[in-house]
Write a protein that holds these residues in place. Sequence first.
Motif, PDB file in Angstrom:
ATOM      1  N   MET A   7      17.812  27.119   1.062  1.00  0.00           N
ATOM      2  CA  MET A   7      17.614  27.761  -0.243  1.00  0.00           C
ATOM      3  C   MET A   7      16.276  27.359  -0.866  1.00  0.00           C
ATOM      4  O   MET A   7      16.193  26.409  -1.648  1.00  0.00           O
ATOM      5  N   LEU A   8      15.251  28.068  -0.487  1.00  0.00           N
ATOM      6  CA  LEU A   8      13.979  27.908  -1.185  1.00  0.00           C
ATOM      7  C   LEU A   8      13.733  29.212  -1.936  1.00  0.00           C
ATOM      8  O   LEU A   8      13.465  30.249  -1.330  1.00  0.00           O
ATOM      9  N   ALA A   9      13.840  29.142  -3.247  1.00  0.00           N
ATOM     10  CA  ALA A   9      13.798  30.365  -4.047  1.00  0.00           C
ATOM     11  C   ALA A   9      12.427  31.035  -4.008  1.00  0.00           C
ATOM     12  O   ALA A   9      12.297  32.226  -4.268  1.00  0.00           O
ATOM     13  N   PHE A  10      11.389  30.256  -3.677  1.00  0.00           N
ATOM     14  CA  PHE A  10      10.054  30.859  -3.536  1.00  0.00           C
ATOM     15  C   PHE A  10       9.910  31.581  -2.197  1.00  0.00           C
ATOM     16  O   PHE A  10       8.927  32.252  -1.942  1.00  0.00           O
ATOM     17  N   GLY A  11      10.887  31.420  -1.323  1.00  0.00           N
ATOM     18  CA  GLY A  11      10.755  31.888   0.060  1.00  0.00           C
ATOM     19  C   GLY A  11      10.291  30.711   0.900  1.00  0.00           C
ATOM     20  O   GLY A  11       9.604  29.808   0.400  1.00  0.00           O
TER      21      GLY A  11
ATOM     22  N   ARG B  64      10.970  37.151  -6.961  1.00  0.00           N
ATOM     23  CA  ARG B  64      11.546  36.908  -8.292  1.00  0.00           C
ATOM     24  C   ARG B  64      11.013  35.579  -8.832  1.00  0.00           C
ATOM     25  O   ARG B  64      11.736  34.806  -9.448  1.00  0.00           O
ATOM     26  N   ALA B  65       9.707  35.367  -8.577  1.00  0.00           N
ATOM     27  CA  ALA B  65       9.096  34.067  -8.891  1.00  0.00           C
ATOM     28  C   ALA B  65       9.284  33.666 -10.353  1.00  0.00           C
ATOM     29  O   ALA B  65       9.466  32.474 -10.652  1.00  0.00           O
ATOM     30  N   ASP B  66       9.246  34.633 -11.245  1.00  0.00           N
ATOM     31  CA  ASP B  66       9.355  34.300 -12.669  1.00  0.00           C
ATOM     32  C   ASP B  66      10.767  33.867 -13.063  1.00  0.00           C
ATOM     33  O   ASP B  66      10.990  33.380 -14.156  1.00  0.00           O
ATOM     34  N   GLU B  67      11.723  34.058 -12.132  1.00  0.00           N
ATOM     35  CA  GLU B  67      13.103  33.648 -12.436  1.00  0.00           C
ATOM     36  C   GLU B  67      13.461  32.296 -11.821  1.00  0.00           C
ATOM     37  O   GLU B  67      14.573  31.803 -12.033  1.00  0.00           O
ATOM     38  N   VAL B  68      12.542  31.762 -10.997  1.00  0.00           N
ATOM     39  CA  VAL B  68      12.874  30.518 -10.290  1.00  0.00           C
ATOM     40  C   VAL B  68      13.139  29.412 -11.310  1.00  0.00           C
ATOM     41  O   VAL B  68      12.385  29.236 -12.272  1.00  0.00           O
TER      42      VAL B  68
ATOM     43  N   LEU C  32      18.876  28.967   8.867  1.00  0.00           N
ATOM     44  CA  LEU C  32      17.999  30.128   8.698  1.00  0.00           C
ATOM     45  C   LEU C  32      17.088  29.930   7.493  1.00  0.00           C
ATOM     46  O   LEU C  32      17.566  29.708   6.373  1.00  0.00           O
ATOM     47  N   ASN C  33      15.796  30.023   7.731  1.00  0.00           N
ATOM     48  CA  ASN C  33      14.826  29.895   6.648  1.00  0.00           C
ATOM     49  C   ASN C  33      14.374  31.298   6.241  1.00  0.00           C
ATOM     50  O   ASN C  33      13.682  31.962   7.011  1.00  0.00           O
ATOM     51  N   PRO C  34      14.758  31.769   5.051  1.00  0.00           N
ATOM     52  CA  PRO C  34      14.352  33.125   4.657  1.00  0.00           C
ATOM     53  C   PRO C  34      12.849  33.148   4.372  1.00  0.00           C
ATOM     54  O   PRO C  34      12.383  32.416   3.501  1.00  0.00           O
ATOM     55  N   PRO C  35      12.081  33.986   5.061  1.00  0.00           N
ATOM     56  CA  PRO C  35      10.625  33.935   4.892  1.00  0.00           C
ATOM     57  C   PRO C  35      10.186  34.228   3.470  1.00  0.00           C
ATOM     58  O   PRO C  35       9.269  33.600   2.956  1.00  0.00           O
ATOM     59  N   SER C  36      10.859  35.204   2.830  1.00  0.00           N
ATOM     60  CA  SER C  36      10.551  35.500   1.431  1.00  0.00           C
ATOM     61  C   SER C  36      11.861  35.901   0.762  1.00  0.00           C
ATOM     62  O   SER C  36      12.840  36.212   1.439  1.00  0.00           O
ATOM     63  N   VAL C  37      11.850  35.864  -0.576  1.00  0.00           N
ATOM     64  CA  VAL C  37      13.057  36.224  -1.330  1.00  0.00           C
ATOM     65  C   VAL C  37      12.666  37.275  -2.364  1.00  0.00           C
ATOM     66  O   VAL C  37      11.712  37.052  -3.108  1.00  0.00           O
TER      67      VAL C  37
END
Length: 449
Positions: free
Chosen positions: A31-35, A47-51, A405-410
């Motif tokens: 879970m890396l919210a920045f991707g 959704r960077a402004d929501e991190v 699993l590392n999500p490349p971007s979110v």
Amino acid sequence: MLRARTRSAGILTRRRYCMESRGQMVLTMFMLAFGYQNDAWRSPDSRADEVGGLDMITDMTLAAERSKLHAVFFADSADGGPLLGGDNRGVTVYEPVATLGALAARTSHIGLIGTASTTFSEPYTVARQFATLDNLSKGRIGWNIVTSFTGARNYGLEEMPDPEARYRRAGEFVEVATKLWDSWDRDAIISDRERGLWADPERIHRINHRGEHFQVEGPLNIPRPAQGRPLLVQAGQSEAGIDLGSSVADVIYTMQSDQERSKVFYRDYKRRVEAKGRSAEHVKLLPGIMPIVGRTDKEAQELSDELASYIRIDSGRRTVEKMMDVQIDDLELTDRIPPERMVDGPRRMDRWRVYRDYALEHTLGELITELSRAMGHRWMVGTPGAIAENLIEWFDGRACDGFNLNPPSVPVGMNAMLELLVPELQERGYFQHDYTGSTLRERMGVQQF
Ligand SMILES: Cc1cc2nc3c(=O)[nH]c(=O)nc-3n(C[C@H](O)[C@H](O)[C@H](O)COP(=O)(O)O)c2cc1C
């Protein structure tokens, strides 16, 4: 990078003996919210402004739950230094314990794994936190045990204790936490209204631990965790790290870029688990993987190229300097780092050697991209079928028991991973279509308490 290859569909049909002998893959999501890819948050779709808020990580966790992933996983560090350079690389924005509590309330099946440091906390605190989380979530909690490699100055230390000392403390830390969870018998709560006894004092015990690092009387003041003990996760790859992991952990996160080497690591690790009197089958080894998935090769490549365009070379340089502890100011992107600058030593982490080996054969520009992409983890670009096939090859070849699993971007890269790749693994019989069992330990197929 590994480009996924395509093979004929016939080979992909799952052999029966595999299902019987190995079960299916374990899949968790980082879970890396920045991707996961550095700077992916610069995408206009992010959704960077929501991190920092709850909604976006709830959406991520619910997406993983819809895909029946075993768990989501939050890393942690106690170092905000990079933010002073305007960079969120390596900064963990969500404190895991608090975050898991919130997510426990918004989810119902998925496992929730959070990191807590044995260097910067006390076992009584961590045992209470994870016991509470496990009870709140009805047995869905995992603790990722780390010794931390940064953060000393936020805890009154000039520098980090050396790795050996950190791991000695970690070993005793886990021992104490385990004794504390065990300080309540399973049936300690009797709710005897007549006698006025909520808990039976005969079934709750002091632990009277006196060790090198900790003096803890006990008992825990929180009921026994729903799973008996939360799932224990570990990711050390040094000798001391492997010693701790093989002694206590149910799940091992690892960084493996080469299938043959991963098979050796896997075999050796499982042997060490057995040498400690534990069941090898009950310990799951999960390498990280960052899949960039598209419906067609072209779509996947376009997403990959787009994500690459966000990588900031200046912060990439700092990442290389920090992660490799090397001076590169005078180097052009087309240069290679001179080998004599990359000096090995006992304080080096295993992943440093992975980066060093890559740097020996690639230019600085390529190294920056590689580290920015997946920080040393394997990354792949391709169609769901081709990537699934590669993951299956690793699993069938006993290079792993599943993947983190590392999500490349979110959300774009994450959704492609969950909505295209995971179903592909399900259709081939390698991943669960639904949750079974009632606790994370049961679902993961690890030891029960
Ligand atoms: C998937 C993964 C996640 C990790 N998460 C964390 C973390 O959240 N915090 C941390 O301090 N270290 C984390 N680590 C680092 C490990 O705990 C460990 O320090 C590292 O793998 C080096 O091993 P060693 O300390 O045995 O040399 C992680 C490693 C991996 C592979």
